[in-house]
Write an enzyme that holds these catalytic residues in place. Structure first.
Site, PDB file in Angstrom:
ATOM      1  CB  SER A 113      -0.899   0.014   1.238  1.00  0.00           C
ATOM      2  OG  SER A 113      -1.550   1.263   1.399  1.00  0.00           O
ATOM      3  CE1 TYR A 137      -4.710  -1.935   4.729  1.00  0.00           C
ATOM      4  CE2 TYR A 137      -3.705   0.214   4.376  1.00  0.00           C
ATOM      5  CZ  TYR A 137      -4.221  -0.963   3.873  1.00  0.00           C
ATOM      6  OH  TYR A 137      -4.248  -1.169   2.513  1.00  0.00           O
TER       7      TYR A 137
END
Length: 683
Positions: A560, A573
């Site tokens: 990500s 996350y």
């Protein structure tokens, strides 16, 4: 070609007959045999009736034959070729001459058996490869058996390579034997004929069933000899576990010359054959019907160890046998090749037999690999029938070579379309039932890869796989990436379905968007278990397969932008994505010596189709940014340099490039797929 509604009656009857015959494997193998019909149609130029022949074209399958799969020839011109036939030494030239006999655009390309259909004086002709018929055709006393079984209704034709001369031979035999309904082609198959489509079909089935009934009634109880001590089938779970353990090594050996996809079966017919005393002798004789050995090569590689042999012992012996097989195949080529023979196409086995376990078969794609295995089962059935009544006596290696390295066969291979970029590769994609994972699986399948859809939800995984095609293209498996046993089971399913794994995509993920003080230990553990730990566990299990195959491979991490960008309210996350990003670097270094490339992709703002966003992440991020959730995709787009929304397909494109042939020297790389986020630039 006329439209289906205007299909001439003779052609329509031919298609229906072909579909019925081809639907039953006892009649012929997949894509094997050919059928024809003669009739009249109106010549669009003269308006007069013209006599035509419709015949199954080259490479088609009887069971799925349509009008587009038929070659259409002017019968008078086809039969006039007899007048210019230069003799058997030049009969290959007659194939090109068929182009001058086509009616209109001619439909599908005529096959090498076209002369058999056109020269035989019958309105309808079937040429088939039934196991029962080939059993008689390959028996040492096949000619005597033909008379004993069929009387004068079926005539023996000695082996001759398919072509114009064989058509002349059969035409002469029919003319000399008006009572006959067909013939047994030595070493090959059967041909039947009749005045109507119904009569021809009945004659074909009569030959097939009569042969099968005779073998059943008169054959030996143990045609393959007594059971070999220690060679019986292992229990189902044990043999499949052993098959999965051996599969990567076997696939690697079979792919020494070029990468291939594998298929596995532990069908009773295979296990029973390998448990019998005569299987080494019969296996060494090889197959006989041209359709068989063109798919299976002249003979298989057979492990000469009992079922109780350990995986390590089996692997060591397989390496020795593979070297012997390659030397033997090279000797076969050298013994029979001439100055104008095509170059050797590869010396690896297409069929590998493991006593107590089953059969591995190989091809350029899963369908080809699966069909090769089916053909070897046909060959086992043929050997059983021949040994039941007589002695199995296939055509000689010299004749096999004349088929395998035939100039016409080489030309057919050269006409095949160029393989797609990911052909012969197997991809294992986690979290692939939706969102980015599904887009990746879809793109890789479109590029020719076989795909394993691994997802927490089995029903959704299987549905996603079904959308990509049949099980020759994709399968769905249930995998919780935090569970080592489920990962192992998913990868076992992959290697048994396709022979191994080449591409691993760590995509499974989830996210909870919370600030530090609201993030619980459970939140932290859940995200790290699924993504950081899950990627580690999947990569570790898959690496064993990649290393055993010795074919290189790719591991891709879908990380990500957050792995390098400190976004708000996102501690758990972002931290786990940073963990994944560093795993890329670590594994690129460690697996590089095995030819395995490890790369990462950093997407951002993939809203549409995303399972993560649909599960509540989108609502949380929208709340963080103070916008409506429906506007989140556009919001992300506007904050990028390119002002473009990022879609799952954009991430899939990056995976296709990283795992394709153009970046063969790239490892340890992270590719941003975020439409340009300057704060996440890698530096």
């Amino acid at each position: 070609m006329t439209s289906p509604a205007a299909t001439p009656p003779a052609a329509a009857a031919l298609i229906a007959r072909s579909n019925r015959l081809g639907a039953d494997p006892k009649n012929t193998n997949y894509a094997g045999g050919n059928t024809s019909a003669k009739g009249t149609a109106t010549d669009p130029v003269t308006g007069e009736d013209v006599e035509l022949m419709w015949v199954k074209g080259s490479g088609g399958d009887l069971g799925t034959l349509t009008e587009q799969g038929l070659a259409v020839l002017r019968l008078d011109r086809m039969r006039a070729l007899v007048n210019v036939y230069p003799g058997i030494d030049h009969e290959d030239e007659m194939v090109a001459a068929l182009d001058y006999t086509l009616h209109g655009k001619g439909g599908a390309a005529p096959s090498i058996d076209t002369a058999m259909h056109g020269l035989v004086n019958a309105a309808h002709v079937d040429h088939l490869h039934p196991d029962s018929g080939i059993a008689i055709a390959t028996a040492a006393d096949g000619e005597e058996l033909t008379t004993k079984i069929f009387g004068d209704k079926v005539v023996w034709v000695p082996w001759r390579r398919p072509g114009f001369q064989l058509g002349l031979d059969i035409a002469a035999i029919k003319e000399a034997n008006p009572q006959a309904v067909g013939c047994i082609l030595g070493g090959h198959g059967i041909t039947a004929w009749g005045d109507t489509s119904e009569e021809t079909e009945a004659n074909s089935l009569w030959i097939i069933n009569t042969a099968a009934d005779y073998i059943e009634a008169n054959g030996k109880a143990d045609p393959f000899g007594p059971a070999l001590d220690g060679y019986g089938a292992l229990p189902a779970a044990e043999r499949r576990a052993k098959a999965a353990a051996l599969a990567p090594t076997i696939r690697g050996l079979a792919s020494t010359d070029k990468p291939l996809v594998g298929s596995f079966t532990d069908a009773d017919v295979v296990l029973d054959f390998l448990a019998s005393a005569e299987h080494p002798r019969l296996g060494a004789l090889g197959t006989s019907c041209p359709d068989h050995f063109l798919r299976t090569k002249v003979k298989p590689l057979i492990l000469d160890l009992p079922a109780s042999a350990s995986v390590e012992e089996s692997i060591n012996r397989l390496h020795e046998l593979h070297a012997e097989y390659r030397a033997d195949y090279q000797a076969y080529y050298d013994a029979h090749a001439t100055a104008d023979s095509p170059a050797l196409r590869g010396a690896d086995p297409a069929i590998v037999l493991i006593p107590g376990v089953g059969m591995f078969s190989f091809g350029g794609n899963k369908q080809t690999a699966r069909v090769a295995g089916e053909f070897y089962i046909n060959a086992i059935n043929v050997m059983r029938g021949a040994e039941s009544l007589s002695t199995y006596s296939p055509i000689s290696d010299a004749e096999k070579f004349r088929i395998e390295y035939w100039a016409l066969e080489e030309a057919k291979l050269q006409r095949l379309p160029k393989p797609k970029s990911h052909a012969s590769r197997v991809a294992f994609v986690t979290g692939a039932a939706s969102g980015i994972g599904k887009a990746i699986a879809t793109r890789l399948a479109a590029e020719g890869a076989c795909v394993v859809i691994a997802d927490l939800d089995l029903e959704k995984a299987q549905a996603a796989a079904a959308e990509l095609g049949n099980t020759d293209v994709a399968i769905g498996v249930q995998v919780n990436v935090t569970d080592e046993a489920q990962i192992a089971a998913g990868l076992e399913a992959a290697v048994l379905a396709f022979g191994g794994v080449d591409i691993v995509v760590n995509n499974a993920g989830l996210s909870l968007s919370k600030p530090l003080l609201d993030t619980t230990e459970a939140d932290w553990d859940l995200q790290h278990n699924v993504m950081a730990k899950g990627s580690f566990l999947v990569s570790k299990a898959a690496a064993r397969i990649l290393i055993d195959q010795k074919l290189g491979g790719d591991v891709i991490y879908i990380s990500s932008k957050n792995s390098v960008f400190a976004g708000p309210n996102n501690i758990a996350y972002s931290a786990t994505k940073a963990d994944q990003a560093h795993q890329v670097r670590l594994l690129a270094v460690e697996l590089g010596e095995h030819g395995v490339k490890v790369n990462g992709i950093n997407p951002d703002g993939v809203v549409r189709g995303s399972g993560i966003f649909a599960s509540g992440w989108g609502a949380n991020r929208a709340k963080t940014y103070g916008i409506d959730e429906d506007n989140l995709g556009e919001f992300y787009a506007q904050r990028t340099i390119l002002k473009r929304e990022v879609l799952p397909e954009n991430v899939a494109n990056a995976v296709a490039v990283l795992t394709g042939p153009d970046l063969s020297h790239t490892t340890g790389l992270h590719i941003p797929v975020d439409a340009g986020v300057a704060a996440a630039f890698l530096r």
